[in-house]
Design a protein around this motif. Structure first.
Motif, short mmCIF file in Angstrom:
data_model
loop_
_atom_site.label_atom_id
_atom_site.label_comp_id
_atom_site.label_asym_id
_atom_site.label_seq_id
_atom_site.Cartn_x
_atom_site.Cartn_y
_atom_site.Cartn_z
N SER A 107 0.79 -1.14 -0.02
CA SER A 107 -0.17 0.13 -0.05
C SER A 107 0.82 1.27 0.00
N PHE A 108 1.81 1.22 0.89
CA PHE A 108 2.79 2.44 0.80
C PHE A 108 3.50 2.59 -0.51
N ALA A 109 4.07 1.28 -1.10
CA ALA A 109 4.80 1.61 -2.30
C ALA A 109 3.68 1.95 -3.48
N VAL A 110 2.58 1.63 -3.42
CA VAL A 110 1.38 2.00 -4.33
C VAL A 110 1.24 3.63 -4.30
N CYS A 111 1.12 4.05 -3.04
CA CYS A 111 0.95 5.40 -2.77
C CYS A 111 2.11 6.37 -3.15
N LEU A 112 3.20 5.78 -3.02
CA LEU A 112 4.62 6.59 -3.43
C LEU A 112 4.68 6.64 -4.96
N LEU A 113 4.12 5.60 -5.68
CA LEU A 113 4.24 5.46 -7.13
C LEU A 113 3.02 6.47 -7.58
N ALA A 114 2.18 6.48 -7.06
CA ALA A 114 0.94 7.33 -7.29
C ALA A 114 1.27 8.78 -7.51
N ILE A 115 1.83 9.32 -6.44
CA ILE A 115 2.12 10.66 -6.48
C ILE A 115 2.59 11.34 -7.76
N PRO A 116 3.74 10.64 -8.10
CA PRO A 116 4.49 11.28 -9.32
C PRO A 116 3.46 11.00 -10.62
N VAL A 117 2.61 10.15 -10.58
CA VAL A 117 1.86 9.77 -11.58
C VAL A 117 0.72 11.08 -11.80
N ILE A 118 0.18 11.26 -10.59
CA ILE A 118 -0.63 12.39 -10.35
C ILE A 118 -0.23 13.94 -10.78
N ILE A 119 1.11 13.72 -10.48
CA ILE A 119 1.68 15.34 -10.58
C ILE A 119 2.10 15.27 -12.03
N GLY A 120 2.46 14.35 -12.78
CA GLY A 120 2.51 14.08 -14.33
C GLY A 120 1.36 14.46 -14.92
N ILE A 121 0.23 13.87 -14.64
CA ILE A 121 -1.05 14.09 -15.20
C ILE A 121 -1.49 15.68 -15.06
N ALA A 122 -1.12 16.15 -13.84
CA ALA A 122 -1.27 17.79 -13.57
C ALA A 122 -0.72 18.71 -14.58
N ILE A 123 0.87 18.14 -14.70
CA ILE A 123 1.54 18.83 -15.55
C ILE A 123 0.95 19.07 -16.97
N PHE A 124 0.87 17.64 -17.38
CA PHE A 124 0.34 17.70 -18.76
C PHE A 124 -0.55 18.37 -19.06
N PHE A 125 -1.94 18.48 -18.31
CA PHE A 125 -3.00 19.27 -18.36
C PHE A 125 -2.47 20.86 -18.28
N ILE A 126 -1.84 21.26 -17.74
CA ILE A 126 -1.52 22.50 -17.56
C ILE A 126 -0.46 23.07 -18.60
N VAL A 127 0.23 22.13 -19.19
CA VAL A 127 1.10 22.53 -20.60
C VAL A 127 0.08 22.58 -21.49
N ARG A 128 -0.87 21.34 -21.74
CA ARG A 128 -1.76 21.48 -22.79
C ARG A 128 -2.74 22.76 -22.79
N ARG A 129 -3.11 23.43 -21.78
CA ARG A 129 -3.96 24.47 -21.71
C ARG A 129 -3.06 25.69 -21.97
N GLY A 130 -1.85 25.59 -21.55
CA GLY A 130 -1.04 26.66 -22.08
C GLY A 130 -0.64 26.78 -23.82
N MET A 131 -0.62 25.66 -24.28
CA MET A 131 -0.63 25.50 -25.60
C MET A 131 -1.42 25.90 -26.59
N GLN A 132 -2.93 25.68 -25.87
CA GLN A 132 -4.13 26.07 -26.35
C GLN A 132 -4.22 27.53 -26.27
N MET A 133 -3.75 28.36 -25.28
CA MET A 133 -4.00 29.54 -25.25
C MET A 133 -2.96 30.39 -25.89
N LYS A 134 -1.60 29.67 -26.07
CA LYS A 134 -0.77 30.15 -27.25
C LYS A 134 -1.23 30.45 -28.57
N ASN A 135 -1.89 29.16 -28.96
CA ASN A 135 -2.54 28.93 -30.30
C ASN A 135 -3.92 30.10 -30.34
#
Length: 129
Positions: free
Chosen positions: A8-36
């Motif tokens: 359970s601890f290992a899964v939680c530790l692995l989930a944190i970078p995945v969640i952060i990565g997904i958040a970064i993806f959406f932020i960068v995608r919206r930034g590119m949309q705003m630039k376009n």
């Protein structure tokens, strides 16, 4: 039982970078949309469908506690989008107009004219009128 705690601890530790990565993806995608939108967007007038304060917002004046939805039509197709409105946008009326900008290559992507002009200002481009 200890192995389950460790897993359970290992899964939680692995989930944190995945969640952060997904958040970064959406932020960068919206930034590119705003630039376009800033470079290639087409101004249009939408219709305000809803302005409401979100439940549990404790009557906060912050824009994150509000939601504004609008629709607009491009070549016979109607699209909807939503924003967290600022104080000025909260003064608009449901059913009234709102100035938006959409991408002609992908009309479902849009933003308010004010937001696009902020992006254009950051890119040192003149505002859209």
């Amino acid at each position: 039982m200890e192995i389950f705690t460790f897993i359970s601890f290992a899964v939680c530790l692995l989930a944190i970078p995945v969640i952060i990565g997904i958040a970064i993806f959406f932020i960068v995608r919206r930034g590119m949309q705003m630039k376009n939108l800033a470079h290639h967007g087409v101004p249009a007038t939408g219709k305000i469908l809803l302005i409401k304060q979100l439940a549990g917002a404790n009557r906060s004046p912050q824009s994150r506690s509000w939601r504004l939805r609008y629709s607009y039509t491009v070549e016979g197709r109607t699209f909807e989008n939503g924003i967290n409105p600022g104080a000025e946008e909260r003064q608009l009326e449901v059913g009234g107009p709102i100035e938006i900008v959409y991408l002609p290559t992908d009309p479902k992507i849009s933003a308010t004219l004010g937001m696009v002009n902020l992006s254009r200002q950051a890119l040192k481009l003149p505002p859209l009128l």
